[in-house]
Design a protein around this motif. Structure first.
Motif, PDB file in Angstrom:
ATOM      1  N   THR A 147       0.833  -1.200   0.000  1.00  0.00           N
ATOM      2  CA  THR A 147       0.000   0.000   0.000  1.00  0.00           C
ATOM      3  C   THR A 147       0.864   1.245   0.000  1.00  0.00           C
ATOM      4  OG1 THR A 147      -1.685  -1.175   1.276  1.00  0.00           O
ATOM      5  CG2 THR A 147      -1.825   1.225   1.226  1.00  0.00           C
ATOM      6  N   PRO A 148       0.637   2.166  -0.929  1.00  0.00           N
ATOM      7  CA  PRO A 148       1.418   3.393  -0.944  1.00  0.00           C
ATOM      8  C   PRO A 148       1.193   4.197   0.334  1.00  0.00           C
ATOM      9  CG  PRO A 148       0.198   3.110  -2.996  1.00  0.00           C
ATOM     10  CD  PRO A 148      -0.328   2.110  -2.026  1.00  0.00           C
ATOM     11  N   LEU A 149       2.247   4.797   0.853  1.00  0.00           N
ATOM     12  CA  LEU A 149       2.175   5.591   2.065  1.00  0.00           C
ATOM     13  C   LEU A 149       2.597   7.019   1.768  1.00  0.00           C
ATOM     14  CD1 LEU A 149       3.879   3.076   4.516  1.00  0.00           C
ATOM     15  CD2 LEU A 149       1.435   3.461   4.224  1.00  0.00           C
ATOM     16  N   ALA A 150       2.041   7.934   2.527  1.00  0.00           N
ATOM     17  CA  ALA A 150       2.407   9.335   2.365  1.00  0.00           C
ATOM     18  C   ALA A 150       3.812   9.590   2.894  1.00  0.00           C
ATOM     19  CB  ALA A 150       1.421  10.215   3.120  1.00  0.00           C
ATOM     20  N   GLN A 151       4.440  10.636   2.386  1.00  0.00           N
ATOM     21  CA  GLN A 151       5.630  11.151   3.035  1.00  0.00           C
ATOM     22  C   GLN A 151       5.191  11.672   4.404  1.00  0.00           C
ATOM     23  OE1 GLN A 151       8.455  13.438   0.545  1.00  0.00           O
ATOM     24  NE2 GLN A 151       6.966  13.216  -1.118  1.00  0.00           N
ATOM     25  N   SER A 152       5.677  11.055   5.454  1.00  0.00           N
ATOM     26  CA  SER A 152       5.119  11.293   6.792  1.00  0.00           C
ATOM     27  C   SER A 152       5.375  12.703   7.306  1.00  0.00           C
ATOM     28  CB  SER A 152       5.666  10.266   7.783  1.00  0.00           C
ATOM     29  OG  SER A 152       7.086  10.279   7.797  1.00  0.00           O
ATOM     30  N   GLY A 153       6.376  13.388   6.762  1.00  0.00           N
ATOM     31  CA  GLY A 153       6.623  14.758   7.181  1.00  0.00           C
ATOM     32  C   GLY A 153       5.468  15.683   6.855  1.00  0.00           C
ATOM     33  N   ILE A 154       4.636  15.294   5.894  1.00  0.00           N
ATOM     34  CA  ILE A 154       3.462  16.080   5.539  1.00  0.00           C
ATOM     35  C   ILE A 154       2.474  16.106   6.697  1.00  0.00           C
ATOM     36  CG2 ILE A 154       1.432  16.149   4.017  1.00  0.00           C
ATOM     37  CD1 ILE A 154       3.231  14.899   1.840  1.00  0.00           C
ATOM     38  N   LEU A 155       2.364  15.004   7.399  1.00  0.00           N
ATOM     39  CA  LEU A 155       1.359  14.846   8.443  1.00  0.00           C
ATOM     40  C   LEU A 155       1.873  15.192   9.830  1.00  0.00           C
ATOM     41  CD1 LEU A 155      -0.024  11.474   7.090  1.00  0.00           C
ATOM     42  CD2 LEU A 155      -1.081  13.722   6.836  1.00  0.00           C
ATOM     43  N   GLU A 156       3.189  15.178  10.010  1.00  0.00           N
ATOM     44  CA  GLU A 156       3.760  15.500  11.317  1.00  0.00           C
ATOM     45  C   GLU A 156       3.682  16.999  11.586  1.00  0.00           C
ATOM     46  OE1 GLU A 156       5.000  13.470  13.649  1.00  0.00           O
ATOM     47  OE2 GLU A 156       4.575  11.666  12.453  1.00  0.00           O
TER      48      GLU A 156
ATOM     49  N   PRO B  65       8.583  21.040  12.324  1.00  0.00           N
ATOM     50  CA  PRO B  65       9.785  20.764  13.122  1.00  0.00           C
ATOM     51  C   PRO B  65      10.338  22.035  13.760  1.00  0.00           C
ATOM     52  CG  PRO B  65      10.371  20.954  10.822  1.00  0.00           C
ATOM     53  CD  PRO B  65       8.867  21.088  10.877  1.00  0.00           C
ATOM     54  N   ALA B  66      11.380  21.871  14.544  1.00  0.00           N
ATOM     55  CA  ALA B  66      12.036  23.035  15.149  1.00  0.00           C
ATOM     56  C   ALA B  66      12.670  23.916  14.083  1.00  0.00           C
ATOM     57  CB  ALA B  66      13.089  22.575  16.157  1.00  0.00           C
ATOM     58  N   HIS B  67      13.251  23.269  13.060  1.00  0.00           N
ATOM     59  CA  HIS B  67      13.896  24.012  11.977  1.00  0.00           C
ATOM     60  C   HIS B  67      13.559  23.356  10.642  1.00  0.00           C
ATOM     61  CE1 HIS B  67      16.392  26.635  14.487  1.00  0.00           C
ATOM     62  NE2 HIS B  67      16.490  25.603  15.293  1.00  0.00           N
ATOM     63  N   GLY B  68      13.494  24.183   9.610  1.00  0.00           N
ATOM     64  CA  GLY B  68      13.253  23.691   8.262  1.00  0.00           C
ATOM     65  C   GLY B  68      14.127  24.436   7.280  1.00  0.00           C
ATOM     66  N   ARG B  69      14.356  23.812   6.135  1.00  0.00           N
ATOM     67  CA  ARG B  69      15.114  24.448   5.054  1.00  0.00           C
ATOM     68  C   ARG B  69      14.466  24.037   3.736  1.00  0.00           C
ATOM     69  NH1 ARG B  69      21.528  25.386   3.826  1.00  0.00           N
ATOM     70  NH2 ARG B  69      21.170  26.984   5.375  1.00  0.00           N
TER      71      ARG B  69
ATOM     72  N   THR C 148      12.223  13.322   7.446  1.00  0.00           N
ATOM     73  CA  THR C 148      13.208  14.394   7.619  1.00  0.00           C
ATOM     74  C   THR C 148      13.409  15.182   6.332  1.00  0.00           C
ATOM     75  OG1 THR C 148      15.066  12.917   7.115  1.00  0.00           O
ATOM     76  CG2 THR C 148      14.389  13.111   9.422  1.00  0.00           C
ATOM     77  N   SER C 149      12.897  14.661   5.238  1.00  0.00           N
ATOM     78  CA  SER C 149      12.898  15.400   3.982  1.00  0.00           C
ATOM     79  C   SER C 149      11.631  15.060   3.212  1.00  0.00           C
ATOM     80  CB  SER C 149      14.141  15.082   3.143  1.00  0.00           C
ATOM     81  OG  SER C 149      14.253  13.698   2.894  1.00  0.00           O
ATOM     82  N   VAL C 150      10.953  16.095   2.741  1.00  0.00           N
ATOM     83  CA  VAL C 150       9.746  15.957   1.927  1.00  0.00           C
ATOM     84  C   VAL C 150      10.068  16.516   0.546  1.00  0.00           C
ATOM     85  CG1 VAL C 150       7.355  16.693   1.620  1.00  0.00           C
ATOM     86  CG2 VAL C 150       8.195  16.111   3.906  1.00  0.00           C
ATOM     87  N   VAL C 151       9.762  15.745  -0.493  1.00  0.00           N
ATOM     88  CA  VAL C 151      10.129  16.102  -1.862  1.00  0.00           C
ATOM     89  C   VAL C 151       8.877  16.373  -2.690  1.00  0.00           C
ATOM     90  CG1 VAL C 151      11.161  15.234  -3.997  1.00  0.00           C
ATOM     91  CG2 VAL C 151      12.309  14.853  -1.799  1.00  0.00           C
ATOM     92  N   GLY C 152       8.926  17.449  -3.482  1.00  0.00           N
ATOM     93  CA  GLY C 152       7.838  17.773  -4.397  1.00  0.00           C
ATOM     94  C   GLY C 152       8.368  18.027  -5.793  1.00  0.00           C
ATOM     95  N   LEU C 153       7.650  17.556  -6.806  1.00  0.00           N
ATOM     96  CA  LEU C 153       8.029  17.753  -8.205  1.00  0.00           C
ATOM     97  C   LEU C 153       7.062  18.736  -8.860  1.00  0.00           C
ATOM     98  CD1 LEU C 153       9.206  14.890  -7.379  1.00  0.00           C
ATOM     99  CD2 LEU C 153       9.015  14.285  -9.795  1.00  0.00           C
ATOM    100  N   GLY C 154       7.614  19.719  -9.569  1.00  0.00           N
ATOM    101  CA  GLY C 154       6.787  20.640 -10.325  1.00  0.00           C
ATOM    102  C   GLY C 154       6.342  20.029 -11.638  1.00  0.00           C
ATOM    103  N   GLU C 155       5.303  20.618 -12.234  1.00  0.00           N
ATOM    104  CA  GLU C 155       4.787  20.095 -13.498  1.00  0.00           C
ATOM    105  C   GLU C 155       5.855  20.108 -14.583  1.00  0.00           C
ATOM    106  OE1 GLU C 155       0.917  20.780 -16.406  1.00  0.00           O
ATOM    107  OE2 GLU C 155       2.003  22.526 -15.644  1.00  0.00           O
TER     108      GLU C 155
ATOM    109  N   ARG D 143      13.636  18.903   7.176  1.00  0.00           N
ATOM    110  CA  ARG D 143      13.052  19.074   8.506  1.00  0.00           C
ATOM    111  C   ARG D 143      14.031  18.531   9.539  1.00  0.00           C
ATOM    112  NH1 ARG D 143       7.566  18.604   9.112  1.00  0.00           N
ATOM    113  NH2 ARG D 143       7.944  16.899  10.589  1.00  0.00           N
ATOM    114  N   GLY D 144      14.248  19.283  10.617  1.00  0.00           N
ATOM    115  CA  GLY D 144      15.195  18.804  11.611  1.00  0.00           C
ATOM    116  C   GLY D 144      15.129  19.578  12.910  1.00  0.00           C
ATOM    117  N   THR D 145      16.111  19.318  13.779  1.00  0.00           N
ATOM    118  CA  THR D 145      16.124  19.913  15.109  1.00  0.00           C
ATOM    119  C   THR D 145      17.185  20.991  15.274  1.00  0.00           C
ATOM    120  OG1 THR D 145      17.613  18.157  15.890  1.00  0.00           O
ATOM    121  CG2 THR D 145      15.242  17.788  16.153  1.00  0.00           C
ATOM    122  N   ALA D 146      18.097  21.102  14.312  1.00  0.00           N
ATOM    123  CA  ALA D 146      19.185  22.079  14.447  1.00  0.00           C
ATOM    124  C   ALA D 146      19.573  22.616  13.079  1.00  0.00           C
ATOM    125  CB  ALA D 146      20.389  21.446  15.132  1.00  0.00           C
ATOM    126  N   ARG D 147      19.939  23.893  13.017  1.00  0.00           N
ATOM    127  CA  ARG D 147      20.295  24.518  11.740  1.00  0.00           C
ATOM    128  C   ARG D 147      21.567  23.909  11.161  1.00  0.00           C
ATOM    129  NH1 ARG D 147      20.042  30.942  11.888  1.00  0.00           N
ATOM    130  NH2 ARG D 147      20.314  30.551   9.646  1.00  0.00           N
TER     131      ARG D 147
END
Length: 299
Positions: A4-13, A16-20, A47-54, A92-96
């Motif tokens: 079963t396909p699963l979502a990138q879990s960072g979408i639902l969490e 985070p403390a820090h993001g880039r 810890t990383s969520v990836v998106g592709l543009g059209e 997504r992470g806890t420190a810069r």
């Protein structure tokens, strides 16, 4: 492991403390497939969520039903920049320092085919508040409703578990906002700063009234995962909204921009978007990014 396909879990969490946010453009004449295969293998979805543009999907000779390029909203009474991006990586992470090391690794991995054209560092401010001090994402759907809102449903075949992402980089004129009387600030958002309670007497331009998700037909719910950003003395919000399509986001943005009744959101009195882009966030399969719907082999 389940098929079963699963979502990138960072979408639902929770945020985070820090993001880039890494904005990446495909280099002229480059073949993105080998690099994307490596990226897929190293993406955990948390810890990383990836998106592709059209544009990138088209470069792969692929097609994702529902994916399109952001081109603003017809009839908008304010500026809505459209800045297409081929590939987005939200770290997504806890420190810069941790995110710096990871983004440098990704820059080297992507270099044969992609150039990182922009990096935005973001953070969790005061327990999930905007730089203005007002709580962000109060009306976010939760639990099962969050899944229903953010993810393509299970009956969608190979796209099941994926998500559509609308991203805007908003720049706040904080000195302008801070010069407002407290009541005007509350009426801008439609909430009391201290209690976060909605104000019954807020004007129709108040943000909560422009974006009351249940007031649309059909209801226009999105899952917000926005994060404040600061660069020097400039700051704002990386508006990050996930949905099973772009319909809800476009309904919300249209009303904010005065398309329905000529009333623009009071947010525009001190803030404006500098970018606007759409992405498709693939599901996960066997612990890595699932690109099989674009012709890549299974993990």
């Amino acid at each position: 492991m389940s098929e079963t396909p699963l979502a990138q879990s960072g979408i639902l969490e929770a945020i985070p403390a820090h993001g880039r946010y890494l904005s990446c453009q495909l280099c002229l004449g480059a073949d993105p497939r080998p690099v994307l295969q490596l990226l897929a293998e190293q993406t955990d979805g948390l810890t990383s969520v990836v998106g592709l543009g059209e544009s990138l999907v088209k470069a792969l000779d692929g097609q994702v039903a529902g994916l399109k390029t952001f081109r603003g909203i017809e009839g908008a009474l304010v500026k809505l920049p459209a800045t297409p991006i081929d590939l987005l990586v939200w770290l997504r992470g806890t420190a810069r320092g941790e995110l710096l090391a990871r983004s440098q690794h990704l820059e080297a991995l992507l270099a044969p085919a992609f150039e990182i054209t922009n990096i935005t560092d973001a953070f969790n401010h005061a327990g999930g508040r905007d730089l203005t001090g007002y709580e962000d994402g109060t009306e976010n759907p939760k639990d099962g409703e969050a899944l229903k809102t953010a993810l393509v449903p299970e009956n969608a075949g190979p796209l099941a578990g994926s998500s559509f992402l609308a991203l805007q980089h908003w720049h706040h004129q904080l000195s302008r906002f801070e010069a407002m009387p407290r009541l005007q600030q509350d009426h801008t958002f439609g909430r009391d700063l201290d209690s976060n309670e909605e104000l019954d007497d807020a004007p129709e331009s108040a943000h909560v009234k422009r974006t009351a998700q249940e007031s649309f037909a059909p209801e226009a719910f999105v899952l917000r995962r926005s994060m404040p950003w600061v660069e020097g003395n400039r700051g704002g919000l990386v508006f990050t909204a996930f949905g099973h399509s772009f319909d809800a986001f476009e309904a919300l943005l249209g009303r904010m921009c005065g398309v329905e009744d000529g009333i623009t959101d009071a947010l525009f009195s001190f803030s404006e978007p500098e970018t606007g882009a759409y992405f498709w966030c693939p599901p996960m399969h066997n612990g890595q990014l699932d690109l099989r719907s674009l012709g890549f082999s299974a993990a």
